[in-house]
Design an enzyme around this catalytic site. Sequence first.
Site, mmCIF file in Angstrom:
data_model
loop_
_atom_site.group_PDB
_atom_site.id
_atom_site.type_symbol
_atom_site.label_atom_id
_atom_site.label_comp_id
_atom_site.label_asym_id
_atom_site.label_seq_id
_atom_site.Cartn_x
_atom_site.Cartn_y
_atom_site.Cartn_z
ATOM 1 N N GLU A 79 25.784 27.064 7.723
ATOM 2 C CA GLU A 79 25.572 27.499 6.341
ATOM 3 C C GLU A 79 25.832 26.388 5.329
ATOM 4 O O GLU A 79 25.114 26.267 4.332
ATOM 5 C CB GLU A 79 26.488 28.694 6.043
ATOM 6 N N ASP A 80 26.838 25.541 5.576
ATOM 7 C CA ASP A 80 27.303 24.619 4.535
ATOM 8 C C ASP A 80 27.033 23.137 4.811
ATOM 9 O O ASP A 80 27.417 22.291 4.008
ATOM 10 C CB ASP A 80 28.825 24.789 4.328
ATOM 11 N N ASP A 142 38.721 34.660 9.731
ATOM 12 C CA ASP A 142 38.266 34.039 8.487
ATOM 13 C C ASP A 142 38.836 34.787 7.279
ATOM 14 O O ASP A 142 39.362 34.192 6.339
ATOM 15 C CB ASP A 142 36.732 34.060 8.470
#
Length: 713
Positions: A79-80, A142
């Site tokens: 995602e990042d 998380d």
Amino acid sequence: MPTPHSIDGLINKASLYLNEEQVARIKIASEFGALAHQGQTRKSGEEYIWHPIAVAEILAEIQLDQESLIAAILHDVIEDTPYSKQDIADRFGDSVAEIVDGVTKLGKLEFDNPQEAQAENFRKMILAMARDIRVILIKLGDRLHNMRTLGVMRPDKQRRIARETLDIFAPIAGRLGINAIRIELEDLGFKAMYPRRFAVLEAAVKKARGNRNEIVEQIRETIQNRLNQEEIPGKVFGREKHLYSLYKKMRNKRQHFSDILDIFAFRIIVNTADECYRTLGTMHSLYKFLPGRFKDYIGIPKSNGYQSLHTAVFGPYGVHLEVQIRTSAMQEVSEHGIAAHWQYKQDGSSSDKTPSHVDLRAQEWVKNLLEIQQSAGNSLDFLENVKIDLFPDVIYVFTPKGDIITLPKGATPVDFAYAVHTNIGHATVACRIDKQLVPLRTPLESGKTINIIKGKELQPNPAWLNFVTTAKARSQIRHYMKHQHSDEAIILGQKMLAKSLRNFNMAYEGLTQEIRHELIEVLKLEHWEQLLEDLGSGNRMAPLVAKQIHDAVLGADDEVNHKNIGSDTPLPISGTEGMVIHFANCCHPIPGDQIVGFISTEKGLVIHRSSCSNVKNIKNHPEKCLDVNWDKDAQGTYLAEIQLEAKNQRGTLATVANQIAKINTDIERVRSEDKDESYSLMHFVINVRDRVHLAQVMRSLKRLPIVEKIQRI
């Protein structure tokens, strides 16, 4: 890149149960993660890589397999960072890549409504869990680390995240049996949601702890000595309830803090299940047993696999003792839930492919959620249904064959039927509890044997929604009703369109596929049945659609034979149209009455009596009016309202009700008011077949000496 000492915590915890080769792969993943996230920081200002490493460390505490730890380290890479799923697969294998991809797909969507965003993310979470439940375990890790570092967020964002944690993530951890994570999530969520309440309660607990420690230690030693005398190899631990648990108990039971603190809790860990029961006997011989407080979760485990014996006794100094007795293996399950029996442990492909009872219960729960998800109308409905399932105060009942079914407290026979199988739920007509016939809305009790009596047809009753408690039952009933409504709306829509087309000298049967395709393209619909459903549901006007078809086929300037317009046969109403036709409550039309139809966007086709005072307003919208009449074979029963003027004396209402019952007529509603000192006005809403049946009822009542006048309202 992380320096060697910076991941010591993760490496030390992983080394306790993984081999050297697996630990080496975790180090490589840490280095790759650091490279991928290079230059990225969190809101706190620290390097981003420390967040995924902290998540992996949380999962190492519950001893998840190496693939889970690697996936946790890399869970934000796709995602990042510029790296793709394939890049991860090439370095660490397809399984790790799939888990990371599953976590990535739980990323936030853009929604105007935060409730919709939460609901849709939760729906995606359940779908990801179905593929590999390790996805949700990483998501829980998380969330736990995010809650530990929540202080850098704005207060309003802290409260929003805390509410989501308490509503969704902590209950999921509990449902999967991971109490170590659940307890910390609850306390952190409580602290962020209600910081003042948390601080006051925390200070009160610290103040009381000093006075309690001596008592706890004395009781612990007494129990330990008795176990030694009985030669039971066990360890006794005094335990404190966590702050959120204390807060909930005070709030739900409206108890003062001092009342809650009067309860002392102990846990006894032994080696075998047999020793658990021997220890229970020892406790009951040492202290007086509190009736009604014993629970055997070893014989019948909780739905998340939790096993333990729970009892309560009168202890010394006038205090109550809550005691949990379990084996060390059961304690592991209590703390780590599904992770305690994780089938991917050690080498990622355990030679023992037999799932534990914890795995099976978790898989069954996820399967049940998938069924609810498939039948839910939208994400918000799904989330609301599942919230019921996430907070179970459970009971245990038996099928006639002796199988155990776990249900939330307050569940009914209908909930039981849907828990066994959806089609059994749909076909339910009656129920026997321990061979006694009972109403379907009866709350079930633990230990009872439930026998569902099925009908020939699958026909759930919409009224069940008023009393069912389980998410599955509620969602399946709604799903069936939605489809039934859709089918009935399509049939009615076709009849309405056919009638309107006849006004343009056209026949429904003459509509070609080309005409239908052209119309649904113009109206931007997916298929022809969707148009018919819109017509039957009142979302579109049949005359307007018929004119569109006429203009498309013949051209807007072509003349219509107006002699036929409005002269065709009215639409027949049979009373079997189900949920797409509604009979107005203002006038209660019944077969034999002159009637008129009105298209409502909320209710579909609403039928009124022609003499109804509301019809004047309806006729101001001729495009929404529909010429209807009763089918000669109209079936079923219909509501009718009658008013009686009766003598005001003892037993009048009972006499009238009894007379109505003698004519095999059901009373739906009744109200009574005094007209004057001598007479009462009574209003009855009753079920009748038609005007002839209503006339019979009214004649019968008129013969009663106490009835002065009677009329239909």
